[in-house]
Design a protein around this motif. Structure first.
Motif, PDB file in Angstrom:
ATOM      1  N   VAL A  31       0.830  -1.204   0.000  1.00 16.44           N
ATOM      2  CA  VAL A  31       0.000   0.000   0.000  1.00 16.44           C
ATOM      3  C   VAL A  31       0.866   1.257   0.000  1.00 16.44           C
ATOM      4  CG1 VAL A  31      -1.530   1.381   1.439  1.00 16.44           C
ATOM      5  CG2 VAL A  31      -2.042  -1.026   1.028  1.00 16.44           C
ATOM      6  N   SER A  32       0.607   2.121  -0.959  1.00 16.69           N
ATOM      7  CA  SER A  32       1.328   3.402  -1.027  1.00 16.69           C
ATOM      8  C   SER A  32       0.339   4.556  -1.112  1.00 16.69           C
ATOM      9  CB  SER A  32       2.248   3.442  -2.257  1.00 16.69           C
ATOM     10  OG  SER A  32       3.233   2.449  -2.145  1.00 16.69           O
ATOM     11  N   ILE A  33       0.692   5.620  -0.406  1.00 14.61           N
ATOM     12  CA  ILE A  33      -0.143   6.831  -0.464  1.00 14.61           C
ATOM     13  C   ILE A  33       0.751   8.058  -0.549  1.00 14.61           C
ATOM     14  CG2 ILE A  33      -1.689   8.316   0.876  1.00 14.61           C
ATOM     15  CD1 ILE A  33      -3.180   5.961   1.764  1.00 14.61           C
ATOM     16  N   ARG A  34       0.431   8.927  -1.468  1.00 17.71           N
ATOM     17  CA  ARG A  34       1.164  10.187  -1.627  1.00 17.71           C
ATOM     18  C   ARG A  34       0.237  11.351  -1.332  1.00 17.71           C
ATOM     19  NH1 ARG A  34       5.993   9.883  -4.452  1.00 17.71           N
ATOM     20  NH2 ARG A  34       6.176  12.135  -4.659  1.00 17.71           N
ATOM     21  N   PHE A  35       0.757  12.356  -0.666  1.00 13.43           N
ATOM     22  CA  PHE A  35       0.059  13.642  -0.574  1.00 13.43           C
ATOM     23  C   PHE A  35       0.946  14.655  -1.277  1.00 13.43           C
ATOM     24  CE2 PHE A  35      -1.502  11.523   3.363  1.00 13.43           C
ATOM     25  CZ  PHE A  35      -2.838  11.475   3.032  1.00 13.43           C
ATOM     26  N   GLY A  36       0.643  14.978  -2.492  1.00 13.66           N
ATOM     27  CA  GLY A  36       1.504  15.889  -3.251  1.00 13.66           C
ATOM     28  C   GLY A  36       2.878  15.274  -3.410  1.00 13.66           C
ATOM     29  N   SER A  37       3.870  15.959  -2.854  1.00 11.68           N
ATOM     30  CA  SER A  37       5.237  15.453  -3.005  1.00 11.68           C
ATOM     31  C   SER A  37       5.623  14.541  -1.840  1.00 11.68           C
ATOM     32  CB  SER A  37       6.204  16.629  -3.094  1.00 11.68           C
ATOM     33  OG  SER A  37       6.106  17.382  -1.897  1.00 11.68           O
ATOM     34  N   GLN A  39       5.529  11.286   0.346  1.00 18.90           N
ATOM     35  CA  GLN A  39       5.168   9.867   0.323  1.00 18.90           C
ATOM     36  C   GLN A  39       4.799   9.487   1.758  1.00 18.90           C
ATOM     37  OE1 GLN A  39       5.589   8.014  -2.766  1.00 18.90           O
ATOM     38  NE2 GLN A  39       4.288   6.519  -1.748  1.00 18.90           N
ATOM     39  N   ALA A  40       3.483   9.472   2.060  1.00 18.90           N
ATOM     40  CA  ALA A  40       3.057   9.219   3.445  1.00 18.90           C
ATOM     41  C   ALA A  40       3.203   7.743   3.798  1.00 18.90           C
ATOM     42  CB  ALA A  40       1.618   9.678   3.640  1.00 18.90           C
ATOM     43  N   LEU A  41       2.892   6.867   2.860  1.00 19.50           N
ATOM     44  CA  LEU A  41       3.100   5.424   3.063  1.00 19.50           C
ATOM     45  C   LEU A  41       3.733   4.866   1.794  1.00 19.50           C
ATOM     46  CD1 LEU A  41      -0.292   4.194   4.628  1.00 19.50           C
ATOM     47  CD2 LEU A  41       1.865   4.579   5.835  1.00 19.50           C
ATOM     48  N   SER A  42       4.723   3.985   1.960  1.00 15.52           N
ATOM     49  CA  SER A  42       5.251   3.366   0.742  1.00 15.52           C
ATOM     50  C   SER A  42       5.382   1.857   0.916  1.00 15.52           C
ATOM     51  CB  SER A  42       6.569   4.020   0.319  1.00 15.52           C
ATOM     52  OG  SER A  42       7.557   3.823   1.280  1.00 15.52           O
ATOM     53  N   ASN A  43       4.706   1.165   0.047  1.00 14.27           N
ATOM     54  CA  ASN A  43       4.722  -0.306  -0.020  1.00 14.27           C
ATOM     55  C   ASN A  43       4.541  -0.995   1.331  1.00 14.27           C
ATOM     56  OD1 ASN A  43       5.168  -0.367  -2.850  1.00 14.27           O
ATOM     57  ND2 ASN A  43       7.267   0.273  -2.434  1.00 14.27           N
ATOM     58  N   VAL A  44       3.529  -0.602   2.047  1.00 13.51           N
ATOM     59  CA  VAL A  44       3.284  -1.211   3.360  1.00 13.51           C
ATOM     60  C   VAL A  44       2.573  -2.544   3.192  1.00 13.51           C
ATOM     61  CG1 VAL A  44       2.045  -0.980   5.539  1.00 13.51           C
ATOM     62  CG2 VAL A  44       3.232   0.987   4.568  1.00 13.51           C
TER      63      VAL A  44
END
Ligand code: ADP
Ligand code: MG
Lengths: 237, 265
Positions: A31-37, A39-44
């Motif tokens: 699971v990955s989530i971006r807010f603009g620039s 990266q709040a979560l990456s490949n969880v």
């Protein structure tokens, strides 16, 4: 754990979740989530079983709140797969980082938001639980205080009590001890454990305070910069 | 019922606010009914102003004019017979002289005549009017009587009445409803926050979904149909276009709230 002092919970509710104890409640894959620039979560990659007690740790900005929001279904990931239980089968209640209390109402009035008529027989039953929980958390003498006049610790206790009075299957708390001293924090942990043991309530608790977490049993999930870098028991940290 | 309770609780957390909002809602729904009522009573007023055809008669003052008046009143087709006082005669003099079209001096009239104004029923045909005038001539005697020409029913008043009704129906009602609607909507927006919050919390801490929409459905339905029923008994049938407008406005607001809501800090 002191069970004599613990609240006696009325109305045994057999949740559908308890019956399948070893089943994964939550499952996240890449699971990955971006807010603009950012990266709040990456490949969880993560799974949580019913009945677990989880501590989500990590520095401020590590992505704890974001992960909790994914687990509670508030936000969808940009990529990856999320499987969370349906709200009908499994009820989640939350302690929000910003608490979300109604400032113009009293502490007690705020707690009544959790008076769910499908869970409680009547108001009397709810009131009994409310008073017990307030007394266990140590604010039964301040129930009539307006929330806007309450200190940070009391507000936090009200938010916690409200989430617990909802009798959830899963209890998610975002920094619930931020305004509590270590004694109060420990007390809260005991209470959550009682709910966990007695009612099979799954507990997911996020805190940036690693010290707090060290003393307790349960599983640790550590985030750093949006990456999940450790999951396992506290003694190994 | 939970949703109705939630509706009133969130608007009545501050009682004054709740009362104002309820009144605004009643005004909004009620405005669709009031128009018909106002229109009807205004038209009644205009109708009263409207008169049938009439004529003046000057009778020798030796005649018993109240007897003449009584006789005339008994005739079918006569609406009203007014015995004119000396002052009335004087004040009507210009008109009398104009319709009589004779060169009689004012002094003479004052001394030797008394006046009657005979009003026919509305829409009385010419033939019947003439019969009544003939009867009067026979009753008093042609030598002792002077009759003015018949003043026609005023057509312009009738026209005014029609256009007045059209104006009320086309402008006054919709304007009233529009103003009430804007007032109501502004209040709703102002008071919405508490209601959204309590609904949000019910969704978060109780096993409920779509609380705002259900709450509005319960609250609006009660206020709409309650007011409509009361107004129907008081004022009768509403202006259909306006009541539809009120209903649609409320329904749209309800539809907008069928979604997951966020906490508004
Ligand atoms: N809604 C948002 N919009 C923009 N940036 C966000 C948003 N939510 C979180 N972030 C950013 O994502 C990162 C992780 O935030 P968060 O999950 O709140 O961390 P934590 O709870 O561990 O402190 C932070 O850098 C934060 O600024
Ligand atoms: Mg956070």
């Amino acid at each position: 754990m002191n069970f004599q002092q613990s609240p006696s919970f009325s109305g045994q509710r057999v949740s559908g979740v308890q019956s399948g104890l070893s089943k994964n409640l939550f499952r996240l894959e890449d699971v990955s989530i971006r807010f603009g620039s950012i990266q709040a979560l990456s490949n969880v990659k993560l799974s949580i079983e019913s009945g677990e007690v989880i501590f989500l740790t990590g520095a401020s900005g590590a992505g704890k709140t974001t992960l909790l929001r994914v687990l509670s279904g508030d936000i969808k990931p940009d990529s990856g797969k999320v499987s969370i239980p349906s709200p009908k089968r499994c009820f989640i209640s939350k302690v929000f980082q910003d608490l979300r209390l109604e400032m113009n109402k009293t502490c007690e009035q705020n707690l009544w938001a959790a008076y769910d008529t499908s869970i409680y027989e009547n108001k009397k039953e709810f009131k009994k639980d409310l008073e017990e929980l307030a007394s266990v958390l140590g604010f039964d003498n301040r129930l009539d205080l307006k929330v806007k006049d309450a200190n940070g610790g009391l507000k936090q206790k009200v938010a916690i009590a409200r989430a617990l009075l909802a009798k959830p299957d899963v209890f998610i708390a975002d920094e619930p001890t931020a305004s509590l001293d270590s004694g109060n924090a420990r007390r809260l942990f005991e209470i959550l454990n009682i709910y966990n043991v007695r009612k099979g309530m799954t507990v997911i608790w996020a805190s940036h305070n690693k010290e707090l977490v060290k003393n307790f049993s349960g599983r640790i999930i550590h985030l750093d910069n949006g990456k999940l870098i450790y999951t396992g028991h506290a003694c190994f940290i | 019922m939970f949703y109705l309770n939630n509706f009133f609780k969130s608007f009545f957390h501050f009682p004054v606010r709740g009362v104002i909002f309820i009144l605004a809602t009643v005004l909004f729904v009620g405005s669709a009914f009031v128009t018909t009522k106002v229109e009807r009573s205004l038209l009644k007023g205009v109708a009263k102003m409207e008169k049938g055809a009439s004529f003046f008669a000057l009778i020798d003052s030796k005649e018993n004019n109240s007897r003449v008046a009584r006789k005339l009143r008994e005739l079918p087709g006569v609406e009203k017979v007014k015995v004119l006082s000396k002052a009335d005669v004087s004040s009507s003099l210009d008109e009398l002289l104009k319709t009589l079209n004779v060169g009689v001096s004012r002094d003479l009239i004052d001394l030797s005549f008394s006046g009657l104004q005979i009003e026919f029923q509305k829409g009385l045909p010419q033939r019947s009017q003439n019969l009544i005038r003939d009867y009067l001539t026979r009753l008093v005697g042609a030598d002792k009587l002077t009759m003015g020409a018949v003043n026609r029913e005023s057509q312009d008043l009738k026209d005014k009445r029609g256009s007045f009704a059209v104006m009320i129906r086309t402008y006054l009602g919709p304007i009233l409803t529009a103003f009430a609607g804007v007032f109501w909507f502004v209040l709703f927006i102002i008071f919405r926050k508490d209601f959204i919050r309590s609904s949000y919390l019910s969704e978060q801490f109780q096993r409920r979904s779509n609380v705002p929409a259900k709450t509005l459905a319960a609250g609006f339905a009660l206020l709409f149909f309650g007011t409509a029923a009361a107004m129907y008994l008081l004022a009768g049938i509403p202006q259909i276009s306006q009541i539809l407008f009120v209903f649609t406005t409320m329904f749209m607001i309800l539809v907008v709230h069928v979604r997951r809501i966020e906490w508004e800090a």
